[in-house]
Motif scaffolding. Structure first.
Motif, PDB file in Angstrom:
ATOM      1  N   LEU A  95      -0.098  -4.286   4.749  1.00  0.00           N
ATOM      2  CA  LEU A  95       0.559  -3.184   5.440  1.00  0.00           C
ATOM      3  C   LEU A  95       0.591  -3.382   6.950  1.00  0.00           C
ATOM      4  N   THR A  96      -0.296  -4.234   7.455  1.00  0.00           N
ATOM      5  CA  THR A  96      -0.308  -4.486   8.895  1.00  0.00           C
ATOM      6  C   THR A  96       1.042  -5.024   9.357  1.00  0.00           C
ATOM      7  N   LEU A  97       1.616  -5.938   8.598  1.00  0.00           N
ATOM      8  CA  LEU A  97       2.904  -6.519   8.968  1.00  0.00           C
ATOM      9  C   LEU A  97       4.062  -5.628   8.551  1.00  0.00           C
ATOM     10  N   THR A  98       4.024  -5.119   7.336  1.00  0.00           N
ATOM     11  CA  THR A  98       5.168  -4.358   6.840  1.00  0.00           C
ATOM     12  C   THR A  98       5.363  -3.044   7.597  1.00  0.00           C
ATOM     13  N   ILE A 100       4.502  -2.651  10.736  1.00  0.00           N
ATOM     14  CA  ILE A 100       4.996  -3.060  12.052  1.00  0.00           C
ATOM     15  C   ILE A 100       6.512  -3.266  12.005  1.00  0.00           C
ATOM     16  N   LEU A 101       7.027  -3.699  10.859  1.00  0.00           N
ATOM     17  CA  LEU A 101       8.473  -3.874  10.719  1.00  0.00           C
ATOM     18  C   LEU A 101       9.188  -2.549  10.458  1.00  0.00           C
ATOM     19  N   ALA A 102       8.605  -1.717   9.605  1.00  0.00           N
ATOM     20  CA  ALA A 102       9.298  -0.501   9.164  1.00  0.00           C
ATOM     21  C   ALA A 102       9.188   0.641  10.170  1.00  0.00           C
ATOM     22  N   LEU A 103       8.009   0.837  10.754  1.00  0.00           N
ATOM     23  CA  LEU A 103       7.797   2.002  11.615  1.00  0.00           C
ATOM     24  C   LEU A 103       8.638   1.976  12.890  1.00  0.00           C
ATOM     25  N   PRO A 104       8.689   0.877  13.645  1.00  0.00           N
ATOM     26  CA  PRO A 104       9.556   0.887  14.846  1.00  0.00           C
ATOM     27  C   PRO A 104      11.039   1.061  14.515  1.00  0.00           C
ATOM     28  N   LEU A 105      11.501   0.485  13.390  1.00  0.00           N
ATOM     29  CA  LEU A 105      12.894   0.666  12.998  1.00  0.00           C
ATOM     30  C   LEU A 105      13.198   2.136  12.741  1.00  0.00           C
ATOM     31  N   LEU A 153       9.008   2.097   2.679  1.00  0.00           N
ATOM     32  CA  LEU A 153       9.506   0.747   2.937  1.00  0.00           C
ATOM     33  C   LEU A 153       8.363  -0.256   2.958  1.00  0.00           C
ATOM     34  N   ALA A 154       7.304   0.084   3.685  1.00  0.00           N
ATOM     35  CA  ALA A 154       6.181  -0.848   3.832  1.00  0.00           C
ATOM     36  C   ALA A 154       5.427  -1.036   2.527  1.00  0.00           C
ATOM     37  N   ILE A 155       5.147   0.074   1.818  1.00  0.00           N
ATOM     38  CA  ILE A 155       4.352  -0.005   0.587  1.00  0.00           C
ATOM     39  C   ILE A 155       5.132  -0.716  -0.513  1.00  0.00           C
ATOM     40  N   ARG A 156       6.457  -0.506  -0.575  1.00  0.00           N
ATOM     41  CA  ARG A 156       7.266  -1.176  -1.606  1.00  0.00           C
ATOM     42  C   ARG A 156       7.164  -2.693  -1.464  1.00  0.00           C
ATOM     43  N   LEU A 157       7.328  -3.194  -0.248  1.00  0.00           N
ATOM     44  CA  LEU A 157       7.256  -4.639  -0.019  1.00  0.00           C
ATOM     45  C   LEU A 157       5.846  -5.162  -0.280  1.00  0.00           C
ATOM     46  N   THR A 158       4.843  -4.450   0.205  1.00  0.00           N
ATOM     47  CA  THR A 158       3.455  -4.889   0.028  1.00  0.00           C
ATOM     48  C   THR A 158       3.052  -4.910  -1.439  1.00  0.00           C
ATOM     49  N   ALA A 159       3.378  -3.836  -2.159  1.00  0.00           N
ATOM     50  CA  ALA A 159       2.965  -3.740  -3.565  1.00  0.00           C
ATOM     51  C   ALA A 159       3.618  -4.820  -4.415  1.00  0.00           C
ATOM     52  N   ASN A 160       4.880  -5.104  -4.187  1.00  0.00           N
ATOM     53  CA  ASN A 160       5.559  -6.134  -4.971  1.00  0.00           C
ATOM     54  C   ASN A 160       5.010  -7.525  -4.677  1.00  0.00           C
TER      55      ASN A 160
END
Length: 219
Positions: A95-98, A100-105, A153-160
């Motif tokens: 979640l650290t990376l995901t 960082i990508l999702a929240l600023p967008l 957005l972040a959890i979907r990418l991380t979980a998969n």
């Protein structure tokens, strides 16, 4: 010089065949773009970029915005694929990376939308055709669904990313305890790697297309 044609003999001046180096001098004059553009990897990237741009421009209606999302797609895709190699850290599974990508967008979309187009943002809180008695509830539901978008957005990418890697790790750890079933385990691992490769592409596309949809709502 025994005859006129001996001047074209490369061994006339030197015992070594250094005269053949003159054949490579012309190569140095050819620009690098001649070698870089026609290769198959560049053609593949260009085709993917054009395909993504043709889809994103319908939503973003801006060429520069589509380039941002194409770059985001390739960044996530490369991180997902690198995580499939042994002993390489899968950064997209955290979640650290995901975040960082999702929240600023999401935050940039919200700030831009509420400052530049507040009436349009208020209109999104109440779907068209909602009965008046349900409007307060719909505002609460739409507000909550809007706030949790970066998290989903972040959890979907991380979980998969985590799910497939954990399954491959668990199956790999059972290898030493299998004597005659090792062949079936190898086939299963190969199928899982193929599945994870597909998931790496699909999740990159899903993350990017959802970000594009969120950006289109603030205009």
């Amino acid at each position: 010089m025994s005859n006129l044609f001996s001047s074209f003999d490369p061994s006339t001046s030197f015992n070594l065949s250094l005269n053949w180096l003159s054949s490579m001098i012309g190569v140095l004059i050819i620009p690098m773009s001649f070698w870089l553009i026609p290769n198959r990897l560049s053609i593949l990237f260009n085709k993917i970029s054009l395909t993504l741009h043709s889809e994103f421009k319908i939503l973003t209606k801006n060429y520069s915005n589509s380039l941002i999302f194409i770059a985001l797609f390739f960044f996530i895709l490369m991180n997902n694929f690198l995580g499939l190699f042994p002993y390489i850290f899968t950064s997209s599974s955290h979640l650290t990376l995901t975040l960082i990508l999702a929240l600023p967008l999401w935050l940039s979309f919200m700030i831009f939308g509420w400052i530049m187009n507040s009436y349009h943002m208020f209109a999104h809180l109440v779907p068209q055709g909602t009965p008046p008695i349900l409007m307060p509830f719909m505002v609460c539901i739409e507000t909550i669904s809007n706030i949790i978008r970066p998290g989903t957005l972040a959890i979907r990418l991380t979980a998969n990313m985590i799910a497939g890697h954990m399954l491959m790790t668990l199956l790999g750890n059972t290898g030493p305890f299998l004597n005659y079933m090792i062949f079936i385990l190898l086939i299963t691992q190969i199928l899982l790697i193929m599945l994870e490769s597909a998931v790496a592409i699909i999740q990159s596309y899903v993350f990017t297309i959802l970000s594009t949809l969120y950006s289109s709502e603030v205009k």
